[in-house]
Design an enzyme around this catalytic site. Structure first.
Site, short mmCIF file in Angstrom:
data_model
loop_
_atom_site.label_atom_id
_atom_site.label_comp_id
_atom_site.label_asym_id
_atom_site.label_seq_id
_atom_site.Cartn_x
_atom_site.Cartn_y
_atom_site.Cartn_z
N GLY A 9 1.03 -1.19 0.13
CA GLY A 9 -0.10 -0.10 -0.13
C GLY A 9 0.90 1.18 -0.01
O GLY A 9 1.05 1.78 0.98
N ARG A 41 13.19 3.18 -5.40
CA ARG A 41 12.46 4.67 -5.89
C ARG A 41 12.72 5.78 -4.62
O ARG A 41 12.87 5.35 -3.74
CB ARG A 41 11.04 4.34 -6.29
CG ARG A 41 10.77 3.39 -7.12
CD ARG A 41 10.62 3.78 -8.61
NE ARG A 41 10.18 5.02 -8.90
CZ ARG A 41 8.53 4.80 -9.43
NH1 ARG A 41 8.26 3.63 -9.60
NH2 ARG A 41 7.82 6.01 -9.58
N LYS A 180 -12.41 4.51 17.17
CA LYS A 180 -11.96 5.09 15.79
C LYS A 180 -13.22 4.81 14.94
O LYS A 180 -13.60 5.62 14.11
CB LYS A 180 -10.79 4.62 15.22
CG LYS A 180 -10.45 5.32 13.92
CD LYS A 180 -8.89 5.16 13.47
CE LYS A 180 -8.76 5.64 12.04
NZ LYS A 180 -9.65 6.37 11.33
N ASN A 184 -15.67 7.35 13.03
CA ASN A 184 -15.84 7.19 11.43
C ASN A 184 -17.43 7.27 11.02
O ASN A 184 -17.72 7.47 10.32
CB ASN A 184 -15.04 6.18 10.89
CG ASN A 184 -13.52 6.68 11.10
OD1 ASN A 184 -12.42 5.87 11.00
ND2 ASN A 184 -13.28 7.96 10.62
#
Ligand code: KPL
Length: 297
Positions: A9, A41, A180, A184
């Site tokens: 990810g 990278r 959380k 949310n």
């Protein structure tokens, strides 16, 4: 010896943690879906106007080579597929740390990969993506890591507490994740269906009233599920988050506006599954769940 972390990810949070781990002395390799012909990278991390370039090893998910420590920071609905794509590189010694929105994934992963040693976490670090592999670290926050029933930190945790400015081992990680999730549930779907910023949920009286109704239902489900402190402090916690993130577009609103799938199944969907188990009706949450699904592509 410092652990070698692979990060699945390469969004804002994945890049943030990969670069923080690398700077603290770990090797952190970003896993990319496609082979890019390079072994590293450069990842750009912007903070207070300054940009730091971190040369980060990369590897394609389809490559070979064992993964000993795997951090997963994908969207919730991508987790199983993404972990499946590296399944040939996992073994019974692999530690998997999940850092995603919502709940219910640990159970799914245990079903798919019964031998994996899985940890869970949640963070309030603020980061967003400017371009691929270019992120802005907008604000520092607290990262909680844990595994239900494990009071002593895992051996690899030491490195994490050095990498992040604020990182704790949380023996009650499920309570932190539930809090959380509850916050949310009260904010994300409502902002997504009304196309508004978080702060509008306090500014517009009809939305403030809807937040109260959602909180009442979520508090009842929290109590039934044994999360008493979330039940007691939910409305205040939601008010604080709305005030602290007034100018933000919630992640669910951004998904809807970008014509992406949302994480509603792992947020309100998980809450509704718990409600069903306890025989609780939650009509306001259910209606939002259905409305968000209708907005998805
Ligand atoms: O976590 C969030 C999200 O957008 O997913 C909140 C706290 C609601 C901030 O926008």
């Amino acid at each position: 010896m410092a652990a070698h972390w692979h990060v699945l990810g390469a969004g804002a949070i994945g890049c943030l943690f990969a670069t923080a781990l690398a700077r603290s002395g770990c090797t952190a390799t970003l896993l990319l879906r496609e082979r890019c012909g390079k072994s590293s990278r450069s990842v750009l991390v912007q903070r207070d106007g300054a940009i730091t370039e971190v040369h980060t090893p990369v590897s394609a998910t389809g490559d070979s080579g064992p993964i000993t420590h795997l951090l997963v920071t994908t969207k919730a609905y991508d987790v199983r597929g993404a972990v499946g794509a590296v399944a040939h590189r996992l073994n019974s010694d692999t530690r998997l740390l999940l850092l995603v929105n919502g709940m219910g994934l640990i159970e799914e992963l245990h079903n798919d990969f019964p031998n994996l040693d899985i940890y869970n976490s949640t963070t309030t670090e603020g980061a967003y993506r400017i371009a691929p592999l270019h992120i802005c670290h907008a604000g520092t926050g607290l990262t909680r890591i844990g595994k239900p029933g494990q009071t002593r930190p895992a051996l690899w945790f030491d490195q994490w507490s050095r990498a992040m400015s604020s990182c704790v081992w949380d023996a009650n990680i499920d309570s932190a994740l539930w809090l959380k999730l509850a916050i949310n549930c009260a904010i994300n779907p409502l902002t997504a269906v009304h196309g508004c910023r978080n702060g509008d949920l306090a500014r517009r009286p009809e939305l403030a009233m809807e937040v109260c109704r959602l909180c009442d239902e979520i508090a009842a489900i929290s109590r039934a599920a044994g999360y008493m402190s979330t039940a007691a402090g939910l409305e205040q916690a939601v008010t604080d988050v709305i005030a602290g993130t007034a100018n933000n577009r919630s992640s669910m609103l951004q998904d809807v506006q970008n014509r992406h799938r949302t994480e509603i199944d792992y947020i309100t969907g998980y809450l509704l599954a718990v409600a069903r188990r306890h025989g609780i009706e939650a009509p306001h949450n259910k209606s939002l769940f259905e409305r968000v699904h209708k907005l998805e592509p």
